[in-house]
Scaffold this active site. Structure first.
Site, PDB file in Angstrom:
ATOM      1  N   HIS A  44       0.740  -0.913  -0.133  1.00 44.01           N
ATOM      2  CA  HIS A  44       0.545   0.213   0.182  1.00 44.01           C
ATOM      3  C   HIS A  44       1.216   1.108   0.058  1.00 44.01           C
ATOM      4  CE1 HIS A  44      -2.880   3.034   1.902  1.00 44.01           C
ATOM      5  NE2 HIS A  44      -3.473   1.616   1.430  1.00 44.01           N
TER       6      HIS A  44
ATOM      7  N   ASP B 175       2.297  -4.825   7.983  1.00 44.27           N
ATOM      8  CA  ASP B 175       1.102  -3.593   7.866  1.00 44.27           C
ATOM      9  C   ASP B 175       0.516  -4.259   7.933  1.00 44.27           C
ATOM     10  OD1 ASP B 175      -0.436  -2.723   7.217  1.00 44.27           O
ATOM     11  OD2 ASP B 175       0.627  -1.593   4.877  1.00 44.27           O
TER      12      ASP B 175
ATOM     13  N   GLN C   9      -4.619  -4.856   7.490  1.00 45.74           N
ATOM     14  CA  GLN C   9      -5.602  -6.412   6.523  1.00 45.74           C
ATOM     15  C   GLN C   9      -5.869  -7.726   7.225  1.00 45.74           C
ATOM     16  OE1 GLN C   9      -7.753  -5.206   4.206  1.00 45.74           O
ATOM     17  NE2 GLN C   9      -7.454  -3.068   3.884  1.00 45.74           N
TER      18      GLN C   9
ATOM     19  N   LYS D 112     -10.539  -0.620   9.798  1.00 48.08           N
ATOM     20  CA  LYS D 112     -11.073  -1.550   8.959  1.00 48.08           C
ATOM     21  C   LYS D 112     -11.365  -3.264  10.165  1.00 48.08           C
ATOM     22  CE  LYS D 112      -7.816  -0.419   6.262  1.00 48.08           C
ATOM     23  NZ  LYS D 112      -8.372   0.450   5.176  1.00 48.08           N
TER      24      LYS D 112
ATOM     25  N   CYS E 167      -4.693   2.200  -3.973  1.00 52.19           N
ATOM     26  CA  CYS E 167      -3.375   2.866  -3.260  1.00 52.19           C
ATOM     27  C   CYS E 167      -2.658   2.032  -3.777  1.00 52.19           C
ATOM     28  CB  CYS E 167      -3.469   3.146  -1.572  1.00 52.19           C
ATOM     29  SG  CYS E 167      -4.692   4.256  -1.096  1.00 52.19           S
TER      30      CYS E 167
HETATM   31  C1  LIG Z   1      -2.549  -2.880   3.308  1.00 48.73           C
HETATM   32  C2  LIG Z   1      -3.104  -1.424   4.060  1.00 48.73           C
HETATM   33  N1  LIG Z   1      -2.005  -1.187   4.631  1.00 48.73           N
HETATM   34  C3  LIG Z   1      -2.187   0.314   5.451  1.00 48.73           C
HETATM   35  C4  LIG Z   1      -3.776   1.105   5.164  1.00 48.73           C
HETATM   36  C5  LIG Z   1      -3.794   2.195   5.529  1.00 48.73           C
HETATM   37  O1  LIG Z   1      -4.312   2.416   6.277  1.00 48.73           O
HETATM   38  P1  LIG Z   1      -4.907   3.676   7.208  1.00 48.73           P
HETATM   39  O2  LIG Z   1      -5.311   4.238   5.789  1.00 48.73           O
HETATM   40  O3  LIG Z   1      -6.221   3.698   8.099  1.00 48.73           O
HETATM   41  O4  LIG Z   1      -4.203   4.379   8.117  1.00 48.73           O
HETATM   42  C6  LIG Z   1      -3.988   0.237   4.433  1.00 48.73           C
HETATM   43  C7  LIG Z   1      -6.043   0.493   4.088  1.00 48.73           C
HETATM   44  O5  LIG Z   1      -6.218   1.268   3.143  1.00 48.73           O
HETATM   45  C8  LIG Z   1      -4.503  -0.923   3.705  1.00 48.73           C
HETATM   46  O6  LIG Z   1      -4.974  -1.796   3.327  1.00 48.73           O
END
Ligand SMILES: Cc1ncc(COP(=O)(O)O)c(C=O)c1O
Lengths: 407, 131
Positions: A123, A200, A203, A226, A365
Protein backbone atom coordinates in the site's frame (compact mmCIF):
# COMPACT_ATOMS: atom_id res chain seq x y z
CA UNK A 1 -20.59 -21.56 11.82
CA UNK A 2 -21.43 -17.91 12.18
CA UNK A 3 -25.02 -16.87 12.33
CA UNK A 4 -24.61 -14.06 9.87
CA UNK A 5 -28.24 -13.00 9.91
CA UNK A 6 -28.08 -12.42 13.66
CA UNK A 7 -24.76 -10.58 13.43
CA UNK A 8 -26.17 -8.30 10.73
CA UNK A 9 -28.72 -7.11 13.27
CA UNK A 10 -25.82 -5.43 15.08
CA UNK A 11 -25.18 -3.13 12.10
CA UNK A 12 -27.93 -0.55 11.60
CA UNK A 13 -26.33 0.67 8.37
CA UNK A 14 -26.81 -2.71 6.70
CA UNK A 15 -30.55 -2.16 6.79
CA UNK A 16 -30.25 1.02 4.82
CA UNK A 17 -31.48 1.38 1.27
CA UNK A 18 -28.92 3.31 -0.74
CA UNK A 19 -30.86 3.59 -3.93
CA UNK A 20 -34.59 3.43 -4.14
CA UNK A 21 -35.65 -0.13 -3.55
CA UNK A 22 -32.21 -1.65 -3.20
CA UNK A 23 -30.73 -2.59 0.11
CA UNK A 24 -27.09 -1.84 0.70
CA UNK A 25 -24.74 -4.69 -0.21
CA UNK A 26 -21.57 -3.45 1.43
CA UNK A 27 -18.61 -5.12 -0.27
CA UNK A 28 -15.96 -2.56 0.66
CA UNK A 29 -14.82 -3.53 4.15
CA UNK A 30 -11.21 -3.54 3.02
CA UNK A 31 -11.48 0.25 2.74
CA UNK A 32 -13.28 0.53 6.06
CA UNK A 33 -15.58 -1.82 7.93
CA UNK A 34 -19.05 -0.98 9.17
CA UNK A 35 -19.55 -0.39 12.90
CA UNK A 36 -21.71 -2.49 15.22
CA UNK A 37 -24.01 -0.93 17.81
CA UNK A 38 -21.67 -2.14 20.56
CA UNK A 39 -19.02 0.28 19.28
CA UNK A 40 -21.35 3.17 18.49
CA UNK A 41 -22.98 2.84 21.92
CA UNK A 42 -19.69 2.60 23.80
CA UNK A 43 -18.52 5.89 22.29
CA UNK A 44 -21.87 7.52 22.81
CA UNK A 45 -21.92 6.39 26.44
CA UNK A 46 -18.40 7.69 26.97
CA UNK A 47 -19.39 11.16 25.80
CA UNK A 48 -22.63 11.10 27.78
CA UNK A 49 -21.12 9.85 31.01
CA UNK A 50 -17.36 9.98 31.34
CA UNK A 51 -15.97 12.56 28.93
CA UNK A 52 -12.86 14.18 30.32
CA UNK A 53 -9.19 14.60 29.52
CA UNK A 54 -6.98 11.77 30.66
CA UNK A 55 -3.84 11.31 32.73
CA UNK A 56 -4.01 14.83 34.10
CA UNK A 57 -6.96 15.22 36.42
CA UNK A 58 -7.83 13.73 39.74
CA UNK A 59 -11.55 14.22 39.55
CA UNK A 60 -13.90 11.32 38.99
CA UNK A 61 -14.44 11.88 35.30
CA UNK A 62 -10.70 12.10 34.62
CA UNK A 63 -10.21 8.85 36.52
CA UNK A 64 -12.97 7.15 34.60
CA UNK A 65 -11.80 8.38 31.22
CA UNK A 66 -8.21 7.34 31.96
CA UNK A 67 -9.36 3.91 33.12
CA UNK A 68 -11.44 3.40 29.98
CA UNK A 69 -8.63 4.55 27.72
CA UNK A 70 -6.13 2.21 29.36
CA UNK A 71 -8.57 -0.70 29.62
CA UNK A 72 -8.98 -0.54 25.84
CA UNK A 73 -5.21 -0.73 25.47
CA UNK A 74 -5.14 -3.82 27.68
CA UNK A 75 -7.74 -5.53 25.51
CA UNK A 76 -5.84 -4.69 22.34
CA UNK A 77 -2.67 -6.05 23.98
CA UNK A 78 -4.39 -9.39 24.55
CA UNK A 79 -6.05 -9.37 21.15
CA UNK A 80 -2.69 -9.52 19.33
CA UNK A 81 -0.90 -11.26 22.23
CA UNK A 82 1.71 -8.57 22.88
CA UNK A 83 3.86 -9.12 25.95
CA UNK A 84 2.65 -5.97 27.66
CA UNK A 85 0.49 -2.88 27.17
CA UNK A 86 3.69 -0.83 27.11
CA UNK A 87 4.22 -2.17 23.61
CA UNK A 88 0.87 -0.88 22.33
CA UNK A 89 1.07 2.70 21.05
CA UNK A 90 -2.05 4.55 20.01
CA UNK A 91 -1.63 6.38 16.71
CA UNK A 92 -4.12 7.80 14.21
CA UNK A 93 -3.98 4.83 11.83
CA UNK A 94 -1.70 2.33 10.11
CA UNK A 95 -0.20 5.10 8.01
CA UNK A 96 0.86 7.09 11.06
CA UNK A 97 2.23 3.96 12.73
CA UNK A 98 4.49 3.27 9.76
CA UNK A 99 5.52 6.91 9.58
CA UNK A 100 6.38 6.83 13.27
CA UNK A 101 8.83 3.99 12.69
CA UNK A 102 10.30 5.65 9.58
CA UNK A 103 10.67 8.98 11.34
CA UNK A 104 12.02 7.79 14.66
CA UNK A 105 13.77 4.47 14.07
CA UNK A 106 14.57 5.19 10.42
CA UNK A 107 16.22 8.53 11.00
CA UNK A 108 18.24 7.35 13.97
CA UNK A 109 19.34 4.00 12.54
CA UNK A 110 19.65 4.41 8.78
CA UNK A 111 22.27 6.18 6.73
CA UNK A 112 23.15 6.65 3.10
CA UNK A 113 23.48 3.36 1.23
CA UNK A 114 21.60 1.28 3.83
CA UNK A 115 19.16 -1.16 2.28
CA UNK A 116 15.46 -1.38 3.19
CA UNK A 117 13.46 -4.21 1.63
CA UNK A 118 9.80 -3.66 0.75
CA UNK A 119 7.58 -5.60 -1.65
CA UNK A 120 5.84 -4.85 -4.91
CA UNK A 121 2.42 -5.36 -3.30
CA UNK A 122 2.65 -2.59 -0.70
CA UNK A 123 0.00 0.00 0.00
CA UNK A 124 1.26 3.55 -0.60
CA UNK A 125 1.47 3.99 3.17
CA UNK A 126 4.31 1.45 3.31
CA UNK A 127 6.06 2.92 0.28
CA UNK A 128 6.03 6.70 0.58
CA UNK A 129 7.52 7.00 4.11
CA UNK A 130 10.53 4.98 2.91
CA UNK A 131 10.76 6.93 -0.33
CA UNK A 132 10.94 10.06 1.83
CA UNK A 133 13.92 8.57 3.68
CA UNK A 134 15.40 7.63 0.33
CA UNK A 135 15.46 11.31 -0.64
CA UNK A 136 16.44 12.54 2.78
CA UNK A 137 19.10 10.03 3.81
CA UNK A 138 20.00 8.26 0.59
CA UNK A 139 18.85 4.81 1.73
CA UNK A 140 18.35 2.18 -0.99
CA UNK A 141 15.00 0.52 -1.51
CA UNK A 142 14.73 -3.03 -2.82
CA UNK A 143 11.51 -4.84 -3.57
CA UNK A 144 10.54 -8.47 -3.17
CA UNK A 145 8.89 -9.23 -6.53
CA UNK A 146 5.32 -10.44 -6.79
CA UNK A 147 4.82 -13.52 -8.96
CA UNK A 148 2.24 -13.77 -11.74
CA UNK A 149 0.07 -15.71 -9.28
CA UNK A 150 0.22 -12.83 -6.81
CA UNK A 151 2.59 -14.31 -4.21
CA UNK A 152 5.86 -12.99 -2.84
CA UNK A 153 8.84 -14.48 -4.66
CA UNK A 154 10.73 -15.86 -1.68
CA UNK A 155 13.66 -17.12 -3.76
CA UNK A 156 14.24 -13.58 -4.97
CA UNK A 157 13.89 -12.43 -1.34
CA UNK A 158 16.65 -14.79 -0.21
CA UNK A 159 18.96 -13.28 -2.81
CA UNK A 160 18.03 -9.73 -1.76
CA UNK A 161 18.97 -10.62 1.81
CA UNK A 162 22.58 -10.95 0.70
CA UNK A 163 22.62 -7.14 0.54
CA UNK A 164 22.38 -7.07 4.34
CA UNK A 165 19.22 -5.00 4.70
CA UNK A 166 18.62 -3.03 7.89
CA UNK A 167 14.85 -3.42 7.66
CA UNK A 168 12.27 -5.59 5.91
CA UNK A 169 8.85 -3.93 5.85
CA UNK A 170 5.90 -5.67 4.21
CA UNK A 171 2.19 -6.28 4.37
CA UNK A 172 0.65 -9.27 6.14
CA UNK A 173 -2.26 -9.31 3.69
CA UNK A 174 -2.50 -7.47 0.39
CA UNK A 175 -5.44 -5.09 0.10
CA UNK A 176 -5.66 -5.82 -3.65
CA UNK A 177 -4.60 -9.42 -4.25
CA UNK A 178 -5.79 -10.64 -0.87
CA UNK A 179 -2.56 -12.63 -0.58
CA UNK A 180 -1.72 -13.66 2.97
CA UNK A 181 2.05 -13.51 3.24
CA UNK A 182 4.12 -15.99 5.30
CA UNK A 183 5.04 -13.42 7.93
CA UNK A 184 6.90 -15.72 10.32
CA UNK A 185 9.06 -17.12 7.53
CA UNK A 186 9.89 -13.70 6.06
CA UNK A 187 10.65 -12.37 9.55
CA UNK A 188 12.91 -15.28 10.51
CA UNK A 189 14.90 -14.85 7.32
CA UNK A 190 15.19 -11.11 7.93
CA UNK A 191 16.35 -11.60 11.50
CA UNK A 192 18.93 -14.14 10.36
CA UNK A 193 20.79 -11.34 8.57
CA UNK A 194 20.23 -8.86 11.42
CA UNK A 195 17.40 -6.86 9.82
CA UNK A 196 14.45 -5.42 11.72
CA UNK A 197 10.93 -6.41 10.67
CA UNK A 198 7.91 -4.13 10.31
CA UNK A 199 4.57 -5.60 9.27
CA UNK A 200 1.63 -3.68 7.87
CA UNK A 201 -1.26 -5.46 9.53
CA UNK A 202 -4.05 -3.17 8.31
CA UNK A 203 -5.81 -6.05 6.53
CA UNK A 204 -4.77 -8.96 8.71
CA UNK A 205 -5.73 -7.96 12.26
CA UNK A 206 -9.38 -7.40 11.23
CA UNK A 207 -9.70 -10.74 9.45
CA UNK A 208 -7.51 -13.41 11.05
CA UNK A 209 -6.02 -14.34 14.40
CA UNK A 210 -2.74 -12.46 14.87
CA UNK A 211 -0.16 -13.28 17.54
CA UNK A 212 2.77 -10.86 17.38
CA UNK A 213 4.90 -13.02 19.65
CA UNK A 214 4.43 -16.11 17.52
CA UNK A 215 5.16 -14.10 14.38
CA UNK A 216 8.20 -12.61 16.14
CA UNK A 217 8.11 -9.24 14.38
CA UNK A 218 9.65 -6.02 15.68
CA UNK A 219 6.85 -3.67 14.69
CA UNK A 220 3.26 -4.29 13.66
CA UNK A 221 0.82 -1.60 12.47
CA UNK A 222 -2.99 -1.58 12.13
CA UNK A 223 -6.09 0.65 12.13
CA UNK A 224 -9.28 0.43 14.22
CA UNK A 225 -11.58 1.52 11.42
CA UNK A 226 -11.04 -1.63 9.38
CA UNK A 227 -11.98 -3.87 12.33
CA UNK A 228 -15.36 -2.49 13.42
CA UNK A 229 -13.81 0.40 15.33
CA UNK A 230 -13.92 4.14 14.70
CA UNK A 231 -11.74 6.18 12.36
CA UNK A 232 -8.95 8.30 13.81
CA UNK A 233 -7.21 5.63 15.88
CA UNK A 234 -4.69 2.92 15.11
CA UNK A 235 -1.92 0.98 16.77
CA UNK A 236 1.78 0.61 16.50
CA UNK A 237 2.97 -2.51 18.28
CA UNK A 238 6.71 -2.47 18.93
CA UNK A 239 8.98 -4.70 20.98
CA UNK A 240 9.66 -2.92 24.22
CA UNK A 241 13.43 -2.76 23.84
CA UNK A 242 13.09 -0.83 20.56
CA UNK A 243 10.39 1.53 21.81
CA UNK A 244 12.54 2.38 24.83
CA UNK A 245 15.64 3.07 22.76
CA UNK A 246 14.09 5.01 19.88
CA UNK A 247 14.01 8.83 19.99
CA UNK A 248 10.51 10.33 20.40
CA UNK A 249 8.32 11.12 17.39
CA UNK A 250 6.00 13.99 18.36
CA UNK A 251 6.84 16.18 21.33
CA UNK A 252 4.41 17.84 23.70
CA UNK A 253 2.13 17.17 26.62
CA UNK A 254 1.68 13.66 28.02
CA UNK A 255 4.82 12.28 26.40
CA UNK A 256 7.10 13.88 29.02
CA UNK A 257 8.19 13.12 32.55
CA UNK A 258 9.69 16.56 33.16
CA UNK A 259 10.09 19.71 31.11
CA UNK A 260 12.50 22.57 31.74
CA UNK A 261 13.12 25.60 29.59
CA UNK A 262 15.94 23.94 27.73
CA UNK A 263 15.29 20.26 28.14
CA UNK A 264 12.76 17.50 28.70
CA UNK A 265 12.78 13.95 29.91
CA UNK A 266 10.57 11.57 27.92
CA UNK A 267 7.81 9.68 29.68
CA UNK A 268 7.88 5.92 30.13
CA UNK A 269 6.17 3.54 27.70
CA UNK A 270 3.69 3.72 26.14
CA UNK A 271 3.07 7.41 26.94
CA UNK A 272 6.39 8.52 25.45
CA UNK A 273 4.75 7.97 22.06
CA UNK A 274 1.45 9.71 22.71
CA UNK A 275 1.92 13.46 22.65
CA UNK A 276 -1.08 15.70 23.18
CA UNK A 277 -4.68 14.83 23.96
CA UNK A 278 -5.34 11.55 22.16
CA UNK A 279 -8.49 10.15 20.55
CA UNK A 280 -10.09 9.05 23.82
CA UNK A 281 -13.60 8.21 22.70
CA UNK A 282 -12.08 6.40 19.75
CA UNK A 283 -9.93 4.31 22.08
CA UNK A 284 -13.07 3.39 23.99
CA UNK A 285 -14.75 2.43 20.72
CA UNK A 286 -11.66 0.46 19.68
CA UNK A 287 -11.81 -1.51 22.93
CA UNK A 288 -15.47 -2.29 22.28
CA UNK A 289 -14.62 -3.40 18.75
CA UNK A 290 -11.97 -5.79 20.02
CA UNK A 291 -14.44 -7.24 22.53
CA UNK A 292 -17.02 -7.63 19.80
CA UNK A 293 -14.62 -9.43 17.44
CA UNK A 294 -13.27 -11.63 20.24
CA UNK A 295 -16.78 -12.70 21.11
CA UNK A 296 -17.45 -13.79 17.53
CA UNK A 297 -14.03 -15.43 17.30
CA UNK A 298 -11.33 -14.63 14.77
CA UNK A 299 -11.13 -18.25 13.54
CA UNK A 300 -14.86 -18.22 12.80
CA UNK A 301 -14.53 -14.91 11.00
CA UNK A 302 -11.71 -16.25 8.89
CA UNK A 303 -13.64 -19.41 8.05
CA UNK A 304 -16.73 -17.48 6.97
CA UNK A 305 -14.72 -15.08 4.82
CA UNK A 306 -12.90 -17.97 3.24
CA UNK A 307 -16.21 -19.53 2.21
CA UNK A 308 -17.38 -16.19 0.79
CA UNK A 309 -14.15 -15.77 -1.16
CA UNK A 310 -14.24 -19.27 -2.56
CA UNK A 311 -17.84 -18.80 -3.68
CA UNK A 312 -17.14 -15.36 -5.20
CA UNK A 313 -14.10 -16.63 -7.11
CA UNK A 314 -16.09 -19.57 -8.49
CA UNK A 315 -18.89 -17.32 -9.67
CA UNK A 316 -16.70 -14.52 -11.06
CA UNK A 317 -14.52 -16.73 -13.23
CA UNK A 318 -17.69 -17.93 -14.99
CA UNK A 319 -18.31 -14.44 -16.35
CA UNK A 320 -16.75 -13.97 -19.79
CA UNK A 321 -14.26 -11.09 -19.83
CA UNK A 322 -13.79 -11.02 -16.05
CA UNK A 323 -10.26 -11.54 -14.79
CA UNK A 324 -9.53 -11.93 -11.08
CA UNK A 325 -6.21 -10.74 -9.64
CA UNK A 326 -4.29 -12.69 -7.05
CA UNK A 327 -4.03 -16.29 -5.88
CA UNK A 328 -6.65 -18.97 -5.19
CA UNK A 329 -8.87 -18.80 -2.12
CA UNK A 330 -6.49 -21.05 -0.10
CA UNK A 331 -3.80 -18.40 -0.17
CA UNK A 332 -5.84 -15.28 0.37
CA UNK A 333 -8.29 -13.40 2.53
CA UNK A 334 -11.65 -11.94 1.57
CA UNK A 335 -10.47 -9.54 -1.12
CA UNK A 336 -11.40 -10.07 -4.75
CA UNK A 337 -10.00 -7.54 -7.22
CA UNK A 338 -10.97 -8.00 -10.85
CA UNK A 339 -11.13 -6.37 -14.25
CA UNK A 340 -13.93 -6.52 -16.79
CA UNK A 341 -12.61 -6.53 -20.33
CA UNK A 342 -13.10 -3.15 -22.05
CA UNK A 343 -14.92 -1.53 -19.15
CA UNK A 344 -13.27 0.86 -16.74
CA UNK A 345 -13.52 -0.07 -13.02
CA UNK A 346 -15.12 3.30 -12.24
CA UNK A 347 -17.93 2.52 -14.59
CA UNK A 348 -18.34 -0.96 -13.11
CA UNK A 349 -18.54 0.46 -9.58
CA UNK A 350 -20.88 3.25 -10.56
CA UNK A 351 -23.35 0.99 -12.29
CA UNK A 352 -23.27 -1.49 -9.39
CA UNK A 353 -23.99 1.40 -7.05
CA UNK A 354 -27.27 1.90 -8.87
CA UNK A 355 -28.34 -1.41 -7.35
CA UNK A 356 -26.99 -0.61 -3.91
CA UNK A 357 -23.83 -2.68 -4.32
CA UNK A 358 -20.82 -0.88 -2.87
CA UNK A 359 -17.45 -1.93 -4.26
CA UNK A 360 -14.25 0.01 -4.69
CA UNK A 361 -12.70 1.07 -8.01
CA UNK A 362 -9.28 2.52 -8.69
CA UNK A 363 -5.76 1.53 -7.80
CA UNK A 364 -6.63 1.07 -4.09
CA UNK A 365 -3.49 2.95 -3.01
CA UNK A 366 -1.34 0.31 -4.67
CA UNK A 367 -0.41 1.95 -7.95
CA UNK A 368 2.94 0.15 -8.39
CA UNK A 369 1.19 -3.22 -8.06
CA UNK A 370 -1.29 -2.29 -10.78
CA UNK A 371 1.57 -1.11 -12.98
CA UNK A 372 3.20 -4.47 -12.42
CA UNK A 373 0.12 -6.23 -13.73
CA UNK A 374 -0.13 -3.74 -16.60
CA UNK A 375 -3.49 -2.26 -15.62
CA UNK A 376 -4.29 1.29 -14.52
CA UNK A 377 -6.99 0.26 -12.07
CA UNK A 378 -9.25 -2.57 -10.91
CA UNK A 379 -12.60 -3.17 -9.27
CA UNK A 380 -12.52 -4.70 -5.82
CA UNK A 381 -15.15 -6.50 -3.79
CA UNK A 382 -14.21 -7.40 -0.23
CA UNK A 383 -15.91 -9.41 2.47
CA UNK A 384 -16.32 -9.33 6.21
CA UNK A 385 -18.19 -11.62 8.59
CA UNK A 386 -21.44 -9.79 7.88
CA UNK A 387 -21.47 -10.49 4.15
CA UNK A 388 -23.64 -13.20 2.59
CA UNK A 389 -23.64 -15.43 -0.47
CA UNK A 390 -26.73 -13.58 -1.61
CA UNK A 391 -24.68 -10.37 -1.76
CA UNK A 392 -22.14 -12.19 -3.93
CA UNK A 393 -25.01 -13.22 -6.22
CA UNK A 394 -26.10 -9.60 -6.47
CA UNK A 395 -22.53 -8.62 -7.36
CA UNK A 396 -22.43 -11.21 -10.12
CA UNK A 397 -25.82 -10.20 -11.50
CA UNK A 398 -24.66 -6.57 -11.40
CA UNK A 399 -21.56 -7.33 -13.44
CA UNK A 400 -23.71 -8.99 -16.11
CA UNK A 401 -25.80 -5.83 -16.16
CA UNK A 402 -22.69 -3.67 -16.62
CA UNK A 403 -21.61 -5.82 -19.54
CA UNK A 404 -25.01 -5.54 -21.12
CA UNK A 405 -25.04 -1.75 -20.80
CA UNK A 406 -21.67 -1.47 -22.48
CA UNK A 407 -22.73 -4.00 -25.10
CA UNK B 1 -32.14 3.24 -18.28
CA UNK B 2 -29.29 5.08 -16.69
CA UNK B 3 -28.87 8.81 -16.89
CA UNK B 4 -25.15 8.76 -16.26
CA UNK B 5 -24.62 6.18 -18.93
CA UNK B 6 -26.71 7.79 -21.63
CA UNK B 7 -26.18 6.20 -25.00
CA UNK B 8 -24.18 9.17 -26.25
CA UNK B 9 -21.64 8.71 -23.46
CA UNK B 10 -21.22 5.01 -24.10
CA UNK B 11 -20.96 5.74 -27.81
CA UNK B 12 -18.21 8.36 -27.40
CA UNK B 13 -16.41 6.00 -25.03
CA UNK B 14 -16.54 3.02 -27.33
CA UNK B 15 -16.01 4.84 -30.62
CA UNK B 16 -14.22 8.12 -29.99
CA UNK B 17 -13.68 10.32 -33.05
CA UNK B 18 -10.89 12.42 -31.60
CA UNK B 19 -8.68 9.82 -29.99
CA UNK B 20 -5.08 9.61 -31.08
CA UNK B 21 -2.00 11.73 -31.52
CA UNK B 22 -1.21 14.83 -33.59
CA UNK B 23 2.29 15.10 -34.98
CA UNK B 24 3.43 17.79 -35.31
CA UNK B 25 1.36 19.83 -32.89
CA UNK B 26 1.43 23.30 -31.38
CA UNK B 27 0.23 22.38 -27.90
CA UNK B 28 0.59 19.16 -25.96
CA UNK B 29 -0.04 18.37 -22.35
CA UNK B 30 -0.89 15.36 -20.21
CA UNK B 31 -1.79 14.70 -16.60
CA UNK B 32 -3.44 12.12 -14.35
CA UNK B 33 -6.26 11.92 -11.88
CA UNK B 34 -4.50 10.85 -8.66
CA UNK B 35 -7.68 9.21 -7.42
CA UNK B 36 -7.79 6.51 -10.04
CA UNK B 37 -4.66 6.88 -12.15
CA UNK B 38 -6.66 7.90 -15.22
CA UNK B 39 -4.41 9.60 -17.69
CA UNK B 40 -5.26 12.06 -20.45
CA UNK B 41 -3.11 13.65 -23.12
CA UNK B 42 -4.34 16.48 -25.32
CA UNK B 43 -2.67 17.72 -28.51
CA UNK B 44 -3.73 20.73 -30.59
CA UNK B 45 -2.88 22.40 -33.86
CA UNK B 46 -3.63 26.10 -34.05
CA UNK B 47 -3.59 28.07 -37.30
CA UNK B 48 -2.07 31.50 -37.90
CA UNK B 49 -5.34 33.21 -36.98
CA UNK B 50 -5.25 31.56 -33.54
CA UNK B 51 -8.02 29.11 -34.32
CA UNK B 52 -7.88 25.46 -33.22
CA UNK B 53 -7.67 23.54 -36.47
CA UNK B 54 -7.23 20.05 -35.03
CA UNK B 55 -7.53 18.50 -31.57
CA UNK B 56 -6.90 14.99 -30.33
CA UNK B 57 -6.80 13.27 -26.95
CA UNK B 58 -5.19 10.05 -25.85
CA UNK B 59 -4.87 8.03 -22.66
CA UNK B 60 -7.06 5.78 -20.59
CA UNK B 61 -9.94 6.29 -18.25
CA UNK B 62 -13.55 5.60 -17.47
CA UNK B 63 -16.47 6.20 -19.80
CA UNK B 64 -17.12 9.61 -18.25
CA UNK B 65 -13.58 10.95 -18.68
CA UNK B 66 -13.16 9.49 -22.16
CA UNK B 67 -16.53 10.73 -23.41
CA UNK B 68 -15.85 14.10 -21.85
CA UNK B 69 -12.51 14.27 -23.69
CA UNK B 70 -14.03 13.28 -27.03
CA UNK B 71 -16.89 15.75 -26.73
CA UNK B 72 -14.51 18.48 -25.63
CA UNK B 73 -12.18 17.95 -28.61
CA UNK B 74 -15.16 17.99 -30.94
CA UNK B 75 -16.40 21.24 -29.44
CA UNK B 76 -13.14 23.18 -29.67
CA UNK B 77 -12.20 22.47 -33.27
CA UNK B 78 -12.84 25.68 -35.22
CA UNK B 79 -12.87 27.86 -32.10
CA UNK B 80 -10.39 30.64 -31.34
CA UNK B 81 -7.85 29.67 -28.70
CA UNK B 82 -8.93 32.67 -26.61
CA UNK B 83 -12.41 31.29 -26.42
CA UNK B 84 -11.16 27.80 -25.48
CA UNK B 85 -9.23 29.36 -22.62
CA UNK B 86 -12.51 30.55 -21.13
CA UNK B 87 -14.23 27.16 -21.06
CA UNK B 88 -15.59 26.24 -17.65
CA UNK B 89 -16.91 23.32 -15.67
CA UNK B 90 -20.41 24.29 -16.73
CA UNK B 91 -19.51 23.98 -20.42
CA UNK B 92 -18.28 20.43 -19.89
CA UNK B 93 -21.38 19.45 -17.94
CA UNK B 94 -23.53 20.80 -20.74
CA UNK B 95 -21.59 18.80 -23.31
CA UNK B 96 -22.12 15.64 -21.27
CA UNK B 97 -25.67 16.49 -20.35
CA UNK B 98 -25.53 14.76 -16.95
CA UNK B 99 -25.29 15.61 -13.26
CA UNK B 100 -22.31 14.28 -11.41
CA UNK B 101 -21.31 13.77 -7.79
CA UNK B 102 -17.98 15.15 -6.52
CA UNK B 103 -15.97 12.03 -7.27
CA UNK B 104 -17.11 11.52 -10.85
CA UNK B 105 -16.92 15.26 -11.51
CA UNK B 106 -13.15 14.87 -11.28
CA UNK B 107 -13.28 12.30 -14.07
CA UNK B 108 -15.42 14.58 -16.25
CA UNK B 109 -13.20 17.63 -15.72
CA UNK B 110 -9.81 15.99 -16.20
CA UNK B 111 -9.78 16.58 -19.99
CA UNK B 112 -10.62 20.29 -19.61
CA UNK B 113 -7.98 20.71 -16.91
CA UNK B 114 -5.36 19.13 -19.13
CA UNK B 115 -6.45 21.18 -22.14
CA UNK B 116 -6.27 24.47 -20.28
CA UNK B 117 -2.98 23.67 -18.54
CA UNK B 118 -1.55 22.95 -22.01
CA UNK B 119 -2.75 26.19 -23.52
CA UNK B 120 -1.63 28.28 -20.57
CA UNK B 121 1.71 26.46 -20.53
CA UNK B 122 1.39 25.41 -16.90
CA UNK B 123 3.37 22.67 -15.21
CA UNK B 124 0.36 20.85 -13.86
CA UNK B 125 -3.36 20.58 -14.44
CA UNK B 126 -4.71 22.07 -11.23
CA UNK B 127 -8.30 22.21 -10.06
CA UNK B 128 -8.42 26.03 -10.20
CA UNK B 129 -8.51 25.78 -13.98
CA UNK B 130 -12.01 24.35 -13.97
CA UNK B 131 -13.73 26.19 -11.15
C1 LIG C 1 -2.62 -2.97 3.41
C2 LIG C 1 -2.95 -1.60 3.91
N1 LIG C 1 -2.00 -0.87 4.48
C3 LIG C 1 -2.25 0.36 4.95
C4 LIG C 1 -3.50 0.94 4.85
C5 LIG C 1 -3.69 2.31 5.37
O1 LIG C 1 -4.56 2.34 6.43
P1 LIG C 1 -5.00 3.74 7.05
O2 LIG C 1 -5.58 4.52 5.92
O3 LIG C 1 -5.99 3.37 8.09
O4 LIG C 1 -3.78 4.37 7.59
C6 LIG C 1 -4.52 0.20 4.26
C7 LIG C 1 -5.88 0.74 4.12
O5 LIG C 1 -6.28 1.42 3.25
C8 LIG C 1 -4.24 -1.09 3.76
O6 LIG C 1 -5.19 -1.81 3.17
Amino acid sequence: MLNVEILREDFPILKRAVQEGSLLAYLDSTATSQKPLAVIDAMNEYYRRSNSNIHRGVHTLAEEATALYEAARDRITKFINAVSAREIIYTRNTTESINLVAYSWGRSHLKSGDVVILTEMEHHSNLVPWQMLQSELGIRLEFIPVTEEGLLDLDAYRILLERKPKLVSFTHMSNVLGTINPVAEVATLAHSVGAMVLVDGAQSVPHLPVDVQALDVDFYAFSAHKMCGPTGIGILYGKEEWLVAMPPFLGGGDMIKEVHLHSFKANSLPHKWEAGTPAIAEAVGFGAAVDYLSKIGMEEIQTHEHAMTEYALDRLVEIPGVKVLGPTAEKKGGVVAFTVNGIHPHDVAQILDRDGIAIRAGHHCAQPLHEKFGIPASSRASFYFYNTAEEVDRLVAGIYKVKELFG
Amino acid sequence: MDDLYREVIIEHYKNPSFKGKLNPHDYSFSDSNPLCGDHIQVELRVDERGIVSEAMFDGHGCAISQASADLLMESIVGKPLDEVKQLSKQDVLELLGIDLGPVRLKCALLPLKVLKAGIYGLGEASDDLVE
